[in-house]
Scaffold this motif. Structure first.
Motif, PDB file in Angstrom:
ATOM      1  N   PHE A 186       5.962   4.111  -6.336  1.00  0.00           N
ATOM      2  CA  PHE A 186       7.005   3.165  -6.745  1.00  0.00           C
ATOM      3  C   PHE A 186       6.408   1.961  -7.470  1.00  0.00           C
ATOM      4  O   PHE A 186       7.107   1.275  -8.214  1.00  0.00           O
ATOM      5  CB  PHE A 186       7.802   2.660  -5.534  1.00  0.00           C
ATOM      6  CG  PHE A 186       8.490   3.740  -4.741  1.00  0.00           C
ATOM      7  CD1 PHE A 186       8.789   4.971  -5.323  1.00  0.00           C
ATOM      8  CD2 PHE A 186       8.850   3.539  -3.409  1.00  0.00           C
ATOM      9  CE1 PHE A 186       9.421   5.969  -4.586  1.00  0.00           C
ATOM     10  CE2 PHE A 186       9.489   4.530  -2.664  1.00  0.00           C
ATOM     11  CZ  PHE A 186       9.765   5.750  -3.260  1.00  0.00           C
ATOM     12  N   GLU A 187       5.144   1.668  -7.205  1.00  0.00           N
ATOM     13  CA  GLU A 187       4.466   0.515  -7.808  1.00  0.00           C
ATOM     14  C   GLU A 187       3.089   0.976  -8.276  1.00  0.00           C
ATOM     15  O   GLU A 187       2.366   1.578  -7.492  1.00  0.00           O
ATOM     16  CB  GLU A 187       4.222  -0.576  -6.739  1.00  0.00           C
ATOM     17  CG  GLU A 187       5.443  -1.319  -6.286  1.00  0.00           C
ATOM     18  CD  GLU A 187       5.723  -2.543  -7.140  1.00  0.00           C
ATOM     19  OE1 GLU A 187       4.977  -2.796  -8.119  1.00  0.00           O
ATOM     20  OE2 GLU A 187       6.695  -3.244  -6.818  1.00  0.00           O
ATOM     21  N   PRO A 188       2.711   0.676  -9.504  1.00  0.00           N
ATOM     22  CA  PRO A 188       1.360   1.077  -9.916  1.00  0.00           C
ATOM     23  C   PRO A 188       0.320   0.068  -9.413  1.00  0.00           C
ATOM     24  O   PRO A 188       0.622  -1.123  -9.305  1.00  0.00           O
ATOM     25  CB  PRO A 188       1.442   1.018 -11.446  1.00  0.00           C
ATOM     26  CG  PRO A 188       2.506  -0.005 -11.721  1.00  0.00           C
ATOM     27  CD  PRO A 188       3.470   0.022 -10.565  1.00  0.00           C
ATOM     28  N   PRO A 189      -0.894   0.529  -9.089  1.00  0.00           N
ATOM     29  CA  PRO A 189      -1.933  -0.444  -8.727  1.00  0.00           C
ATOM     30  C   PRO A 189      -2.356  -1.241  -9.967  1.00  0.00           C
ATOM     31  O   PRO A 189      -2.243  -0.734 -11.086  1.00  0.00           O
ATOM     32  CB  PRO A 189      -3.086   0.421  -8.222  1.00  0.00           C
ATOM     33  CG  PRO A 189      -2.814   1.805  -8.664  1.00  0.00           C
ATOM     34  CD  PRO A 189      -1.368   1.916  -9.012  1.00  0.00           C
ATOM     35  N   THR A 190      -2.809  -2.467  -9.770  1.00  0.00           N
ATOM     36  CA  THR A 190      -3.291  -3.276 -10.898  1.00  0.00           C
ATOM     37  C   THR A 190      -4.688  -2.805 -11.305  1.00  0.00           C
ATOM     38  O   THR A 190      -5.036  -2.811 -12.481  1.00  0.00           O
ATOM     39  CB  THR A 190      -3.342  -4.770 -10.491  1.00  0.00           C
ATOM     40  OG1 THR A 190      -2.127  -5.097  -9.821  1.00  0.00           O
ATOM     41  CG2 THR A 190      -3.495  -5.670 -11.697  1.00  0.00           C
ATOM     42  N   ALA A 191      -5.479  -2.403 -10.312  1.00  0.00           N
ATOM     43  CA  ALA A 191      -6.814  -1.854 -10.587  1.00  0.00           C
ATOM     44  C   ALA A 191      -7.153  -0.846  -9.507  1.00  0.00           C
ATOM     45  O   ALA A 191      -6.516  -0.819  -8.455  1.00  0.00           O
ATOM     46  CB  ALA A 191      -7.848  -2.975 -10.611  1.00  0.00           C
ATOM     47  N   GLY A 192      -8.157  -0.025  -9.768  1.00  0.00           N
ATOM     48  CA  GLY A 192      -8.581   0.988  -8.801  1.00  0.00           C
ATOM     49  C   GLY A 192      -7.769   2.259  -8.946  1.00  0.00           C
ATOM     50  O   GLY A 192      -6.926   2.369  -9.842  1.00  0.00           O
TER      51      GLY A 192
ATOM     52  N   VAL B 164       0.841  -1.203   0.000  1.00  0.00           N
ATOM     53  CA  VAL B 164       0.000   0.000   0.000  1.00  0.00           C
ATOM     54  C   VAL B 164       0.877   1.255   0.000  1.00  0.00           C
ATOM     55  O   VAL B 164       0.662   2.193  -0.770  1.00  0.00           O
ATOM     56  CB  VAL B 164      -0.951  -0.028   1.234  1.00  0.00           C
ATOM     57  CG1 VAL B 164      -1.603   1.318   1.459  1.00  0.00           C
ATOM     58  CG2 VAL B 164      -1.993  -1.129   1.063  1.00  0.00           C
ATOM     59  N   LEU B 165       1.908   1.255   0.838  1.00  0.00           N
ATOM     60  CA  LEU B 165       2.800   2.412   0.930  1.00  0.00           C
ATOM     61  C   LEU B 165       3.547   2.648  -0.387  1.00  0.00           C
ATOM     62  O   LEU B 165       3.653   3.783  -0.856  1.00  0.00           O
ATOM     63  CB  LEU B 165       3.772   2.228   2.085  1.00  0.00           C
ATOM     64  CG  LEU B 165       4.747   3.381   2.301  1.00  0.00           C
ATOM     65  CD1 LEU B 165       4.750   3.801   3.769  1.00  0.00           C
ATOM     66  CD2 LEU B 165       6.166   3.051   1.882  1.00  0.00           C
ATOM     67  N   LYS B 166       4.016   1.576  -0.991  1.00  0.00           N
ATOM     68  CA  LYS B 166       4.762   1.728  -2.252  1.00  0.00           C
ATOM     69  C   LYS B 166       3.879   2.274  -3.372  1.00  0.00           C
ATOM     70  O   LYS B 166       4.347   3.030  -4.219  1.00  0.00           O
ATOM     71  CB  LYS B 166       5.342   0.385  -2.682  1.00  0.00           C
ATOM     72  CG  LYS B 166       6.605   0.006  -1.949  1.00  0.00           C
ATOM     73  CD  LYS B 166       7.168  -1.242  -2.575  1.00  0.00           C
ATOM     74  CE  LYS B 166       8.444  -1.691  -1.904  1.00  0.00           C
ATOM     75  NZ  LYS B 166       8.696  -3.122  -2.182  1.00  0.00           N
ATOM     76  N   MET B 167       2.614   1.871  -3.348  1.00  0.00           N
ATOM     77  CA  MET B 167       1.710   2.391  -4.383  1.00  0.00           C
ATOM     78  C   MET B 167       1.458   3.880  -4.190  1.00  0.00           C
ATOM     79  O   MET B 167       1.453   4.642  -5.150  1.00  0.00           O
ATOM     80  CB  MET B 167       0.396   1.606  -4.383  1.00  0.00           C
ATOM     81  CG  MET B 167       0.541   0.189  -4.911  1.00  0.00           C
ATOM     82  SD  MET B 167      -1.050  -0.607  -5.229  1.00  0.00           S
ATOM     83  CE  MET B 167      -1.633  -0.879  -3.571  1.00  0.00           C
ATOM     84  N   LEU B 168       1.272   4.296  -2.921  1.00  0.00           N
ATOM     85  CA  LEU B 168       1.059   5.728  -2.672  1.00  0.00           C
ATOM     86  C   LEU B 168       2.337   6.523  -2.959  1.00  0.00           C
ATOM     87  O   LEU B 168       2.291   7.638  -3.468  1.00  0.00           O
ATOM     88  CB  LEU B 168       0.570   5.959  -1.237  1.00  0.00           C
ATOM     89  CG  LEU B 168       0.360   7.415  -0.824  1.00  0.00           C
ATOM     90  CD1 LEU B 168      -0.599   8.138  -1.773  1.00  0.00           C
ATOM     91  CD2 LEU B 168      -0.158   7.512   0.603  1.00  0.00           C
TER      92      LEU B 168
ATOM     93  N   VAL C 292      -2.062   9.405  -8.568  1.00  0.00           N
ATOM     94  CA  VAL C 292      -0.626   9.302  -8.303  1.00  0.00           C
ATOM     95  C   VAL C 292       0.050   8.657  -9.512  1.00  0.00           C
ATOM     96  O   VAL C 292      -0.331   7.577  -9.934  1.00  0.00           O
ATOM     97  CB  VAL C 292      -0.383   8.443  -7.030  1.00  0.00           C
ATOM     98  CG1 VAL C 292       1.079   8.060  -6.880  1.00  0.00           C
ATOM     99  CG2 VAL C 292      -0.875   9.188  -5.797  1.00  0.00           C
ATOM    100  N   MET C 293       0.979   9.385 -10.094  1.00  0.00           N
ATOM    101  CA  MET C 293       1.695   8.858 -11.267  1.00  0.00           C
ATOM    102  C   MET C 293       3.190   8.905 -10.977  1.00  0.00           C
ATOM    103  O   MET C 293       3.850   9.855 -11.326  1.00  0.00           O
ATOM    104  CB  MET C 293       1.444   9.723 -12.513  1.00  0.00           C
ATOM    105  CG  MET C 293       0.022  10.127 -12.745  1.00  0.00           C
ATOM    106  SD  MET C 293      -0.884   8.820 -13.530  1.00  0.00           S
ATOM    107  CE  MET C 293      -0.511   9.157 -15.229  1.00  0.00           C
ATOM    108  N   GLY C 294       3.710   7.934 -10.303  1.00  0.00           N
ATOM    109  CA  GLY C 294       5.147   7.928 -10.018  1.00  0.00           C
ATOM    110  C   GLY C 294       5.509   8.727  -8.784  1.00  0.00           C
ATOM    111  O   GLY C 294       4.663   9.398  -8.181  1.00  0.00           O
ATOM    112  N   ALA C 295       6.788   8.647  -8.422  1.00  0.00           N
ATOM    113  CA  ALA C 295       7.271   9.281  -7.198  1.00  0.00           C
ATOM    114  C   ALA C 295       7.192  10.803  -7.315  1.00  0.00           C
ATOM    115  O   ALA C 295       7.236  11.349  -8.413  1.00  0.00           O
ATOM    116  CB  ALA C 295       8.712   8.846  -6.934  1.00  0.00           C
TER     117      ALA C 295
END
Ligand SMILES: Nc1ncnc2c1ncn2[C@@H]1O[C@H](COP(=O)(O)OP(=O)(O)OP(=O)(O)O)[C@@H](O)[C@H]1O
Ligand SMILES: [Mg+2]
Length: 260
Positions: free
Chosen positions: A57-63, A50-54, A72-75
């Motif tokens: 660093f990691e894109p969500p697969t859905a939602g 969850v933290l990495k997505m916010l 959020v688009m990248g760091a």
């Protein structure tokens, strides 16, 4: 409008063997500006995910994950990240050089960046240690430098992934106290990840409890109506502790059963 919204977020990891693992699914939560939001959950439930997505660093697969209404688009400098442990400091830079590194990269002039770095080193109680290199500092000091390094960019949000987990109990209590006063002073919104109930009740203005994975979600959110210094022996503190404990107990049991 909430500062951060997770809306039905899913993260699926594909293993090297090609098998999908759905870490979180329909994960939804809103974090308001100025909050100290603790995210609590059993090991492996998806907190770091969850933290990495916010962090971007990691894109969500859905939602969707929105900050101030925008995906959020990248760091971004708006979200300063502090990880567990101290491996992320540059060993060849002194404490103050580590703190000012980001400002230097952005082309902030020497005098200004030194002045700002020193201000934040002071805030985390490290003035006088600025010329030391990471190898000459204790674990707790390195953790403070990480916090100063994140704060010096004046982010809208601080994302912390079990930042005190590796510290001894006394240093940890000290750092918790310091973080609480930094939060009071700087009023930065914090997302703080922990699996320690005591830490969550000590620090949080709200505590979100996650279910055991896979397909983890938010099980519930508890508002902590405690202000100022919190004492572990107060009745109210213990009441919150119990409330969180009861919410998380079954999830820890499930998580242990799934991995044994
Ligand atoms: N890059 C990855 N590839 C495949 N699976 C992953 C990856 N990262 C995490 N996972 C899996 O996703 C789940 C959630 O992991 P995550 O690190 O978010 O958990 P966590 O709640 O932070 O755990 P801990 O409390 O132990 O730090 C775990 O089952 C983990 O094995
Ligand atoms: Mg983790």
């Amino acid at each position: 409008m909430a500062l951060v919204s997770f809306r039905d977020v899913q993260k699926t990891y594909r293993s090297l063997q090609g098998i999908d693992y759905v870490a979180v699914e329909r994960f939804s939560v809103e974090i308001e500006a100025g909050e100290f939001f603790c995210l609590l959950g059993p090991s492996g439930c998806g907190k770091t995910t969850v933290l990495k997505m916010l962090a971007g660093f990691e894109p969500p697969t859905a939602g969707r994950i929105l900050m101030e209404g925008r995906p959020v688009m990248g760091a971004s400098r708006d979200r300063g990240v502090v990880f567990q442990g101290d491996d992320s400091l540059y060993g060849w830079l002194s404490a103050v050089e580590n703190v000012e590194f980001g400002l230097r990269m952005r082309g902030v002039g020497k005098t200004e960046r030194r002045e700002r770095a020193m201000r934040y080193l002071e805030l985390v109680g490290l003035d006088g240690q600025q010329q030391k290199y990471p190898a000459e500092l204790s674990g707790g000091m390195k953790q403070r430098i990480q916090i100063a390094r994140a704060l010096v960019n004046e982010p809208k949000m601080l994302l912390m992934d079990e930042p005190f987990a590796a510290l001894d109990a006394q240093t940890r209590a000290l750092m918790q106290g310091e973080l609480a006063s930094i939060w009071q002073a700087a009023r930065t919104t914090v997302l703080f990840i922990t699996h320690d109930i005591d830490e969550a009740v000590t620090l949080g203005s709200r505590i979100g409890v996650m279910r055991a994975g896979p397909r983890s979600q938010v099980k519930g959110v508890i508002e902590v109506a405690l202000n100022g210094a919190r004492s572990r022996t107060d009745d109210v503190f213990l009441r919150y502790y119990k409330q969180v404990y009861e919410m998380i107990r079954d999830e820890v049991a499930k998580s242990v059963a799934r991995t044994t």
